[in-house]
Design a protein around this motif. Structure first.
Motif, PDB file in Angstrom:
ATOM      1  N   GLN A   5      36.313   9.647  -0.713  1.00  0.00           N
ATOM      2  CA  GLN A   5      35.566   8.773   0.205  1.00  0.00           C
ATOM      3  C   GLN A   5      34.767   9.593   1.209  1.00  0.00           C
ATOM      4  OE1 GLN A   5      38.865   6.478   1.679  1.00  0.00           O
ATOM      5  NE2 GLN A   5      38.499   4.789   0.264  1.00  0.00           N
ATOM      6  N   LEU A   6      35.388  10.653   1.730  1.00  0.00           N
ATOM      7  CA  LEU A   6      34.692  11.499   2.708  1.00  0.00           C
ATOM      8  C   LEU A   6      33.507  12.215   2.068  1.00  0.00           C
ATOM      9  CD1 LEU A   6      37.737  13.089   4.599  1.00  0.00           C
ATOM     10  CD2 LEU A   6      36.382  11.082   5.241  1.00  0.00           C
ATOM     11  N   GLU A   7      33.692  12.711   0.855  1.00  0.00           N
ATOM     12  CA  GLU A   7      32.602  13.398   0.152  1.00  0.00           C
ATOM     13  C   GLU A   7      31.454  12.441  -0.134  1.00  0.00           C
ATOM     14  OE1 GLU A   7      34.616  14.910  -3.224  1.00  0.00           O
ATOM     15  OE2 GLU A   7      35.505  16.627  -2.157  1.00  0.00           O
ATOM     16  N   TYR A   8      31.779  11.235  -0.582  1.00  0.00           N
ATOM     17  CA  TYR A   8      30.733  10.250  -0.860  1.00  0.00           C
ATOM     18  C   TYR A   8      30.009   9.841   0.421  1.00  0.00           C
ATOM     19  CZ  TYR A   8      32.633   9.572  -5.600  1.00  0.00           C
ATOM     20  OH  TYR A   8      33.041   9.738  -6.899  1.00  0.00           O
ATOM     21  N   PHE A   9      30.774   9.689   1.496  1.00  0.00           N
ATOM     22  CA  PHE A   9      30.192   9.324   2.788  1.00  0.00           C
ATOM     23  C   PHE A   9      29.194  10.386   3.255  1.00  0.00           C
ATOM     24  CE2 PHE A   9      30.497  10.061   7.414  1.00  0.00           C
ATOM     25  CZ  PHE A   9      29.903   8.898   7.884  1.00  0.00           C
ATOM     26  N   LEU A  10      29.588  11.658   3.232  1.00  0.00           N
ATOM     27  CA  LEU A  10      28.717  12.725   3.714  1.00  0.00           C
ATOM     28  C   LEU A  10      27.512  12.919   2.808  1.00  0.00           C
ATOM     29  CD1 LEU A  10      31.363  15.347   4.887  1.00  0.00           C
ATOM     30  CD2 LEU A  10      29.914  13.886   6.309  1.00  0.00           C
ATOM     31  N   ALA A  11      27.692  12.767   1.493  1.00  0.00           N
ATOM     32  CA  ALA A  11      26.553  12.868   0.581  1.00  0.00           C
ATOM     33  C   ALA A  11      25.540  11.754   0.851  1.00  0.00           C
ATOM     34  CB  ALA A  11      27.040  12.801  -0.867  1.00  0.00           C
ATOM     35  N   THR A  12      26.006  10.569   1.145  1.00  0.00           N
ATOM     36  CA  THR A  12      25.113   9.442   1.450  1.00  0.00           C
ATOM     37  C   THR A  12      24.363   9.691   2.752  1.00  0.00           C
ATOM     38  OG1 THR A  12      26.611   7.933   0.279  1.00  0.00           O
ATOM     39  CG2 THR A  12      25.016   6.942   1.800  1.00  0.00           C
ATOM     40  N   GLN A  15      21.674  12.398   2.009  1.00  0.00           N
ATOM     41  CA  GLN A  15      20.595  11.979   1.110  1.00  0.00           C
ATOM     42  C   GLN A  15      19.829  10.771   1.638  1.00  0.00           C
ATOM     43  OE1 GLN A  15      19.696  13.833  -1.521  1.00  0.00           O
ATOM     44  NE2 GLN A  15      21.329  15.231  -0.837  1.00  0.00           N
ATOM     45  N   GLY A  16      20.431  10.024   2.544  1.00  0.00           N
ATOM     46  CA  GLY A  16      19.747   8.887   3.144  1.00  0.00           C
ATOM     47  C   GLY A  16      19.805   7.615   2.333  1.00  0.00           C
ATOM     48  N   SER A  17      20.430   7.650   1.163  1.00  0.00           N
ATOM     49  CA  SER A  17      20.584   6.439   0.355  1.00  0.00           C
ATOM     50  C   SER A  17      21.733   6.628  -0.630  1.00  0.00           C
ATOM     51  CB  SER A  17      19.312   6.097  -0.411  1.00  0.00           C
ATOM     52  OG  SER A  17      19.106   7.004  -1.481  1.00  0.00           O
ATOM     53  N   ILE A  18      22.291   5.511  -1.047  1.00  0.00           N
ATOM     54  CA  ILE A  18      23.404   5.564  -1.994  1.00  0.00           C
ATOM     55  C   ILE A  18      22.918   6.012  -3.364  1.00  0.00           C
ATOM     56  CG2 ILE A  18      25.114   4.150  -3.215  1.00  0.00           C
ATOM     57  CD1 ILE A  18      25.383   2.491  -0.653  1.00  0.00           C
ATOM     58  N   SER A  19      21.738   5.559  -3.767  1.00  0.00           N
ATOM     59  CA  SER A  19      21.203   5.927  -5.081  1.00  0.00           C
ATOM     60  C   SER A  19      20.930   7.431  -5.158  1.00  0.00           C
ATOM     61  CB  SER A  19      19.927   5.139  -5.375  1.00  0.00           C
ATOM     62  OG  SER A  19      18.946   5.390  -4.378  1.00  0.00           O
ATOM     63  N   SER A  20      20.409   8.022  -4.091  1.00  0.00           N
ATOM     64  CA  SER A  20      20.149   9.462  -4.087  1.00  0.00           C
ATOM     65  C   SER A  20      21.455  10.251  -4.099  1.00  0.00           C
ATOM     66  CB  SER A  20      19.328   9.853  -2.857  1.00  0.00           C
ATOM     67  OG  SER A  20      18.051   9.245  -2.889  1.00  0.00           O
ATOM     68  N   ALA A  21      22.442   9.749  -3.360  1.00  0.00           N
ATOM     69  CA  ALA A  21      23.752  10.410  -3.355  1.00  0.00           C
ATOM     70  C   ALA A  21      24.379  10.365  -4.749  1.00  0.00           C
ATOM     71  CB  ALA A  21      24.668   9.730  -2.341  1.00  0.00           C
ATOM     72  N   ALA A  22      24.186   9.242  -5.449  1.00  0.00           N
ATOM     73  CA  ALA A  22      24.731   9.102  -6.800  1.00  0.00           C
ATOM     74  C   ALA A  22      24.126  10.129  -7.746  1.00  0.00           C
ATOM     75  CB  ALA A  22      24.488   7.689  -7.319  1.00  0.00           C
ATOM     76  N   LYS A  23      22.832  10.399  -7.609  1.00  0.00           N
ATOM     77  CA  LYS A  23      22.171  11.385  -8.463  1.00  0.00           C
ATOM     78  C   LYS A  23      22.682  12.794  -8.173  1.00  0.00           C
ATOM     79  CE  LYS A  23      17.871   8.735  -8.980  1.00  0.00           C
ATOM     80  NZ  LYS A  23      16.422   8.685  -8.665  1.00  0.00           N
ATOM     81  N   VAL A  24      22.820  13.123  -6.891  1.00  0.00           N
ATOM     82  CA  VAL A  24      23.279  14.461  -6.509  1.00  0.00           C
ATOM     83  C   VAL A  24      24.713  14.698  -6.986  1.00  0.00           C
ATOM     84  CG1 VAL A  24      23.889  15.917  -4.537  1.00  0.00           C
ATOM     85  CG2 VAL A  24      21.723  14.664  -4.543  1.00  0.00           C
ATOM     86  N   LEU A  25      25.560  13.682  -6.823  1.00  0.00           N
ATOM     87  CA  LEU A  25      26.973  13.815  -7.182  1.00  0.00           C
ATOM     88  C   LEU A  25      27.233  13.569  -8.666  1.00  0.00           C
ATOM     89  CD1 LEU A  25      28.552  11.917  -4.146  1.00  0.00           C
ATOM     90  CD2 LEU A  25      28.576  14.392  -4.525  1.00  0.00           C
ATOM     91  N   ASP A  26      26.206  13.041  -9.371  1.00  0.00           N
ATOM     92  CA  ASP A  26      26.355  12.667 -10.782  1.00  0.00           C
ATOM     93  C   ASP A  26      27.469  11.645 -10.955  1.00  0.00           C
ATOM     94  OD1 ASP A  26      25.714  12.683 -13.457  1.00  0.00           O
ATOM     95  OD2 ASP A  26      27.052  14.342 -13.953  1.00  0.00           O
ATOM     96  N   VAL A  27      27.414  10.640 -10.089  1.00  0.00           N
ATOM     97  CA  VAL A  27      28.402   9.553 -10.092  1.00  0.00           C
ATOM     98  C   VAL A  27      27.647   8.228 -10.130  1.00  0.00           C
ATOM     99  CG1 VAL A  27      30.252   8.443  -8.771  1.00  0.00           C
ATOM    100  CG2 VAL A  27      30.061  10.927  -8.784  1.00  0.00           C
ATOM    101  N   LEU A  34      31.511   1.201  -3.806  1.00  0.00           N
ATOM    102  CA  LEU A  34      32.880   0.695  -3.685  1.00  0.00           C
ATOM    103  C   LEU A  34      33.701   1.566  -2.749  1.00  0.00           C
ATOM    104  CD1 LEU A  34      35.153  -1.212  -4.567  1.00  0.00           C
ATOM    105  CD2 LEU A  34      35.557   0.314  -6.521  1.00  0.00           C
ATOM    106  N   GLN A  35      33.587   2.886  -2.882  1.00  0.00           N
ATOM    107  CA  GLN A  35      34.361   3.795  -2.033  1.00  0.00           C
ATOM    108  C   GLN A  35      33.934   3.671  -0.567  1.00  0.00           C
ATOM    109  OE1 GLN A  35      36.972   5.468  -2.727  1.00  0.00           O
ATOM    110  NE2 GLN A  35      36.996   5.412  -4.951  1.00  0.00           N
ATOM    111  N   LEU A  36      32.643   3.518  -0.319  1.00  0.00           N
ATOM    112  CA  LEU A  36      32.169   3.367   1.064  1.00  0.00           C
ATOM    113  C   LEU A  36      32.635   2.039   1.653  1.00  0.00           C
ATOM    114  CD1 LEU A  36      28.519   4.763   0.814  1.00  0.00           C
ATOM    115  CD2 LEU A  36      30.567   5.908   1.679  1.00  0.00           C
ATOM    116  N   ALA A  37      32.638   0.991   0.837  1.00  0.00           N
ATOM    117  CA  ALA A  37      33.120  -0.313   1.307  1.00  0.00           C
ATOM    118  C   ALA A  37      34.613  -0.239   1.642  1.00  0.00           C
ATOM    119  CB  ALA A  37      32.859  -1.376   0.245  1.00  0.00           C
ATOM    120  N   ASN A  38      35.385   0.466   0.784  1.00  0.00           N
ATOM    121  CA  ASN A  38      36.817   0.623   1.053  1.00  0.00           C
ATOM    122  C   ASN A  38      37.057   1.419   2.330  1.00  0.00           C
ATOM    123  OD1 ASN A  38      37.496  -0.768  -1.261  1.00  0.00           O
ATOM    124  ND2 ASN A  38      37.768   1.079  -2.516  1.00  0.00           N
TER     125      ASN A  38
END
Length: 332
Positions: A5-12, A15-27, A34-38
């Motif tokens: 959750q912390l890694e996803y939070f900081l990547a977002t 990157q300034g957006s969830i979609s960009s964070a998803a590309k960088v993390l390959d997730v 879901l992880q940010l909502a949790n």
């Protein structure tokens, strides 16, 4: 809260957006959402403002960012420290123990050691309990597993590991007619053992001494015959239906799993003996020896949990704890 959750939070954030964070993390993007909502639900605060351009931190989110980076940095520092510890742990460690204890501990202990401390070489020196005590006294071994209460209770480097149960063992299909009735028994009083001939190790060993002491208390005499020199040879003979012996489950776990041998509980009294773990005084500051000492404690707890080694676990340090605690314990 978890590191993902912390890694996803900081990547977002970066990157300034969830979609960009998803590309960088390959997730997948939904997984990050879901992880940010949790995370927001657990913290009971809103971390992001969401709009068509992406996301931006709320005031609370900005404050949380500092904590998230600090937490992840501390975790990474701990990982690097442990990796360093593993490289420091190197050399040969000699363990003295009985055949039964070697049977239950050696494979799992060696497997875990190779995985977690690959630079440590493990050597097992196996013999009867009186020999293990002699090796330890002469500093020929670094760690001992033994049964002598008097030797262990006064030693600062000793701990009570397990109070193991002792059982009468028999083949599920005995060839001796006089043993046939035992196939129906789930338990047997100690005094009834005088009616059967038992394999017995060297009388200087801990097990015969315990049995003779109990027999003397009850005014009976056990009928015995010399066991074969090797534990596995004696157990093979018993599994073929030709004899009886008293052992702990540590000696027989592999045969019980395959239904080659059967345990009968001994009652009146229920027979037990304590196993002690001892660290040689001259090896107190050796990281490799300390690592193996802790690994024996954890392996014992695991074997007790899966019923391979039955009895009362006296050392509860690793009963419910995770693998990483070994490295932490060795570190100090």
């Amino acid at each position: 809260m978890n590191t993902k959750q912390l890694e996803y939070f900081l990547a977002t954030v970066e990157q300034g957006s969830i979609s960009s964070a998803a590309k960088v993390l390959d997730v997948a993007q939904p997984a990050i959402s879901l992880q940010l909502a949790n995370l927001e639900h657990e913290l009971k605060i809103k971390l992001f403002e969401r709009n068509f351009r992406g996301v931006s931190l709320t005031l609370a989110g900005t404050q949380f960012e500092e904590h998230a980076r600090l937490i992840l940095n501390q975790i990474n520092t701990a990982k690097f420290d442990l990796i360093g510890l593993q490289t420091e742990c190197k050399g040969k460690v000699v363990i003295g123990l009985s055949q039964s204890l070697c049977n239950v501990l050696s494979v799992q202990l060696q497997t875990e050691l190779e995985h977690r401390f690959p630079n440590v070489e493990l050597a097992f020196r196996v013999g009867p309990s009186y020999m293990v005590e002699s090796w330890f006294a002469e500093q020929q071994i670094d760690i001992a597993l033994c049964y002598n209460v008097e030797l262990s209770k006064h030693a600062a480097s000793s701990l009570a590991l397990m109070n193991e149960n002792l059982y009468l063992y028999i083949s599920p299909r005995p060839k001796n007619p006089s043993y046939s009735e035992l196939t129906l028994y789930g338990s047997i009083p100690f005094e009834a053992l005088q009616d059967y001939e038992l394999f017995m190790p060297d009388r200087r060993d801990a097990l015969p001494k315990l049995l003779e002491e109990q027999a003397h208390k009850r005014g009976i005499k056990l009928k015995t015959r010399n066991a074969f020199g090797q534990l596995m040879t004696t157990l093979h003979y018993i599994s073929q239906g030709f004899g009886l012996a008293i052992y702990p489950s540590s000696a027989t776990c592999h045969l019980e799993v395959n239904h080659q041998i059967r345990a009968i509980k001994i009652t009146e009294p229920e027979l037990k003996r304590e196993v002690y773990l001892r660290l040689a005084d001259h090896q107190h500051k050796n990281p490799a020896v300390a690592a193996v000492f802790e690994l024996i404690r954890e392996t014992t707890a695991n074997l007790h949990a899966d019923n391979s080694w039955r009895g009362e676990l006296l050392d509860s340090k690793y009963q419910q704890q995770s693998v990483i605690n070994i490295e932490s314990a060795v570190a100090g």
